[in-house]
Scaffold this motif. Structure first.
Motif, PDB file in Angstrom:
ATOM      1  N   ALA A  66      31.023  50.140  57.996  1.00 37.00           N
ATOM      2  CA  ALA A  66      29.982  49.279  57.417  1.00 37.00           C
ATOM      3  C   ALA A  66      29.853  49.509  55.911  1.00 37.00           C
ATOM      4  O   ALA A  66      29.720  48.550  55.138  1.00 37.00           O
ATOM      5  CB  ALA A  66      28.642  49.536  58.104  1.00 37.00           C
ATOM      6  N   LYS A  67      29.915  50.764  55.488  1.00 38.04           N
ATOM      7  CA  LYS A  67      29.830  51.073  54.064  1.00 38.04           C
ATOM      8  C   LYS A  67      31.010  50.468  53.309  1.00 38.04           C
ATOM      9  O   LYS A  67      30.851  49.944  52.201  1.00 38.04           O
ATOM     10  CB  LYS A  67      29.786  52.593  53.853  1.00 38.04           C
ATOM     11  N   ASP A  68      32.205  50.536  53.924  1.00 36.24           N
ATOM     12  CA  ASP A  68      33.397  49.949  53.290  1.00 36.24           C
ATOM     13  C   ASP A  68      33.252  48.434  53.194  1.00 36.24           C
ATOM     14  O   ASP A  68      33.595  47.820  52.175  1.00 36.24           O
ATOM     15  CB  ASP A  68      34.655  50.301  54.097  1.00 36.24           C
ATOM     16  N   ILE A  69      32.749  47.818  54.257  1.00 30.94           N
ATOM     17  CA  ILE A  69      32.545  46.366  54.259  1.00 30.94           C
ATOM     18  C   ILE A  69      31.531  45.973  53.185  1.00 30.94           C
ATOM     19  O   ILE A  69      31.714  44.987  52.461  1.00 30.94           O
ATOM     20  CB  ILE A  69      32.074  45.883  55.645  1.00 30.94           C
ATOM     21  N   ARG A  70      30.472  46.759  53.047  1.00 30.87           N
ATOM     22  CA  ARG A  70      29.425  46.440  52.069  1.00 30.87           C
ATOM     23  C   ARG A  70      29.925  46.561  50.625  1.00 30.87           C
ATOM     24  O   ARG A  70      29.410  45.896  49.735  1.00 30.87           O
ATOM     25  CB  ARG A  70      28.214  47.354  52.284  1.00 30.87           C
ATOM     26  N   GLN A  71      30.928  47.408  50.388  1.00 32.20           N
ATOM     27  CA  GLN A  71      31.496  47.494  49.041  1.00 32.20           C
ATOM     28  C   GLN A  71      32.271  46.228  48.694  1.00 32.20           C
ATOM     29  O   GLN A  71      32.394  45.859  47.531  1.00 32.20           O
ATOM     30  CB  GLN A  71      32.429  48.706  48.935  1.00 32.20           C
ATOM     31  N   ILE A  72      32.790  45.568  49.720  1.00 32.55           N
ATOM     32  CA  ILE A  72      33.583  44.347  49.528  1.00 32.55           C
ATOM     33  C   ILE A  72      32.709  43.101  49.627  1.00 32.55           C
ATOM     34  O   ILE A  72      32.877  42.147  48.875  1.00 32.55           O
ATOM     35  CB  ILE A  72      34.707  44.276  50.584  1.00 32.55           C
ATOM     36  N   ASN A  73      31.774  43.115  50.565  1.00 33.09           N
ATOM     37  CA  ASN A  73      30.950  41.937  50.846  1.00 33.09           C
ATOM     38  C   ASN A  73      29.533  42.387  51.198  1.00 33.09           C
ATOM     39  O   ASN A  73      29.333  43.141  52.139  1.00 33.09           O
ATOM     40  CB  ASN A  73      31.568  41.142  52.011  1.00 33.09           C
ATOM     41  N   VAL A 170      39.572  39.379  41.248  1.00 33.21           N
ATOM     42  CA  VAL A 170      38.903  38.145  40.819  1.00 33.21           C
ATOM     43  C   VAL A 170      37.448  38.132  41.274  1.00 33.21           C
ATOM     44  O   VAL A 170      36.549  37.732  40.527  1.00 33.21           O
ATOM     45  CB  VAL A 170      39.652  36.909  41.376  1.00 33.21           C
ATOM     46  N   GLN A 171      37.210  38.573  42.507  1.00 30.16           N
ATOM     47  CA  GLN A 171      35.846  38.597  43.039  1.00 30.16           C
ATOM     48  C   GLN A 171      34.956  39.584  42.281  1.00 30.16           C
ATOM     49  O   GLN A 171      33.732  39.460  42.299  1.00 30.16           O
ATOM     50  CB  GLN A 171      35.874  38.936  44.522  1.00 30.16           C
ATOM     51  N   HIS A 172      35.566  40.587  41.639  1.00 33.58           N
ATOM     52  CA  HIS A 172      34.816  41.578  40.855  1.00 33.58           C
ATOM     53  C   HIS A 172      35.082  41.407  39.357  1.00 33.58           C
ATOM     54  O   HIS A 172      34.944  42.359  38.583  1.00 33.58           O
ATOM     55  CB  HIS A 172      35.206  42.996  41.283  1.00 33.58           C
ATOM     56  N   LYS A 173      35.460  40.197  38.945  1.00 30.13           N
ATOM     57  CA  LYS A 173      35.827  39.959  37.541  1.00 30.13           C
ATOM     58  C   LYS A 173      34.750  40.461  36.581  1.00 30.13           C
ATOM     59  O   LYS A 173      33.559  40.271  36.816  1.00 30.13           O
ATOM     60  CB  LYS A 173      36.062  38.462  37.309  1.00 30.13           C
ATOM     61  N   HIS A 174      35.211  41.139  35.516  1.00 28.52           N
ATOM     62  CA  HIS A 174      34.346  41.718  34.476  1.00 28.52           C
ATOM     63  C   HIS A 174      33.517  42.903  34.996  1.00 28.52           C
ATOM     64  O   HIS A 174      32.603  43.368  34.312  1.00 28.52           O
ATOM     65  CB  HIS A 174      33.412  40.663  33.867  1.00 28.52           C
ATOM     66  N   LYS A 175      33.821  43.350  36.214  1.00 31.83           N
ATOM     67  CA  LYS A 175      33.164  44.535  36.772  1.00 31.83           C
ATOM     68  C   LYS A 175      34.243  45.535  37.178  1.00 31.83           C
ATOM     69  O   LYS A 175      35.388  45.156  37.435  1.00 31.83           O
ATOM     70  CB  LYS A 175      32.327  44.179  38.005  1.00 31.83           C
ATOM     71  N   VAL A 176      33.864  46.797  37.265  1.00 31.57           N
ATOM     72  CA  VAL A 176      34.828  47.812  37.690  1.00 31.57           C
ATOM     73  C   VAL A 176      34.989  47.748  39.205  1.00 31.57           C
ATOM     74  O   VAL A 176      34.008  47.802  39.948  1.00 31.57           O
ATOM     75  CB  VAL A 176      34.373  49.229  37.270  1.00 31.57           C
ATOM     76  N   LEU A 177      36.225  47.603  39.647  1.00 31.61           N
ATOM     77  CA  LEU A 177      36.559  47.580  41.070  1.00 31.61           C
ATOM     78  C   LEU A 177      37.085  48.972  41.442  1.00 31.61           C
ATOM     79  O   LEU A 177      38.175  49.354  41.014  1.00 31.61           O
ATOM     80  CB  LEU A 177      37.629  46.518  41.339  1.00 31.61           C
ATOM     81  N   PRO A 178      36.323  49.746  42.222  1.00 23.65           N
ATOM     82  CA  PRO A 178      36.755  51.111  42.554  1.00 23.65           C
ATOM     83  C   PRO A 178      38.075  51.130  43.323  1.00 23.65           C
ATOM     84  O   PRO A 178      38.328  50.281  44.177  1.00 23.65           O
ATOM     85  CB  PRO A 178      35.606  51.638  43.435  1.00 23.65           C
ATOM     86  N   ARG A 179      38.907  52.121  43.027  1.00 26.05           N
ATOM     87  CA  ARG A 179      40.212  52.255  43.695  1.00 26.05           C
ATOM     88  C   ARG A 179      40.052  52.331  45.206  1.00 26.05           C
ATOM     89  O   ARG A 179      40.800  51.703  45.950  1.00 26.05           O
ATOM     90  CB  ARG A 179      40.931  53.527  43.216  1.00 26.05           C
TER      91      ARG A 179
END
Length: 229
Positions: A66-73, A170-179
């Motif tokens: 759930a935590k992983d899903i929440r980081q994406i959506n 693209v979904q996180h454009k202009h934001k840092v996307l964690p590895r």
């Protein structure tokens, strides 16, 4: 009824098939997974209107998933299924990003009422679909067909993994996307060797976007990546 997709992650195969059949009888499309790692991979394959997660599972438990899903959506509703009835477990589930919590064994009628309530509340307009085509500078990214279309109309075909990684950027454009978000979303794990593979893919994607010098994928040291255009 509009097409509604449900992700069901349950390691008890008998219960999983029973729930799947119950949901299908109501007209829902159901993707059944038997562990959390497989569940995370499937979550990134398409748009889901509800996730139903068992808590105690091998490889990746329901709370971690759930935590992983929440980081994406942050919007897809999550319903936890668990044999634990303690208040502390319910609180942990809600903190992990869950929207509702049902203790096993449960009544099928109550289960369906909760499912319908979550879908209705979180998806008021199921006719609105998620965008599939994006502009990255002067380049068009068709995420559904895995391709880039350049300004001169030349096209570049992407692999499925390349397309998934670029879609996250693209979904996180202009934001840092964690590895770790990319690694878990695309590979279902975030160990060292998979991390090296990600670096190779990022290098390839940079090369594909190079024709537009206004587009950059920045490395944020020790954290992740950021797409700028």
């Amino acid at each position: 009824m509009n097409e509604i997709n449900i992700l069901l992650v349950e390691d008890d195969t008998n219960l999983g098939f029973l729930i799947q059949d119950t949901l299908k009888s109501e007209g829902y499309n159901v993707q059944l997974c038997l562990n959390g790692v497989e569940g995370l991979k499937k979550f990134n394959d398409k748009t889901y209107h509800l996730c139903i997660l068992d808590v105690m599972m091998p490889k990746k438990d329901g709370f971690t998933l759930a935590k992983d899903i929440r980081q994406i959506n942050s919007k897809t509703p999550i319903l936890f299924l668990t044999a634990k009835a303690q208040t502390a477990d319910k609180i942990e589930g809600l903190k992990a990003g869950g929207d509702d919590y049902l203790t096993k064994p449960f009544n099928s009628e109550e289960f369906m009422l909760r499912v319908k309530a979550l879908i209705r509340r979180s998806n008021p307009d199921l006719t609105t679909s998620e965008p599939k085509v994006f502009k990255i500078g002067e380049t068009t990214f068709d995420s559904e067909n895995f391709k880039l279309i350049y300004k001169d109309k030349e096209e570049k075909k992407l692999t499925k993994k390349e397309s998934k990684i670029l879609l996250l950027l693209v979904q996180h454009k202009h934001k840092v996307l964690p590895r770790e978000v990319v690694l878990n979303a695309v590979w279902g794990q975030d160990d060292y060797f998979v991390g090296r593979s990600l670096d190779v893919f990022i290098t390839k994607i940079r090369k594909y976007l190079k024709p537009d010098d206004k587009v950059k994928i920045e490395n944020v040291h020790g954290v992740g990546f950021k797409l700028e255009d």
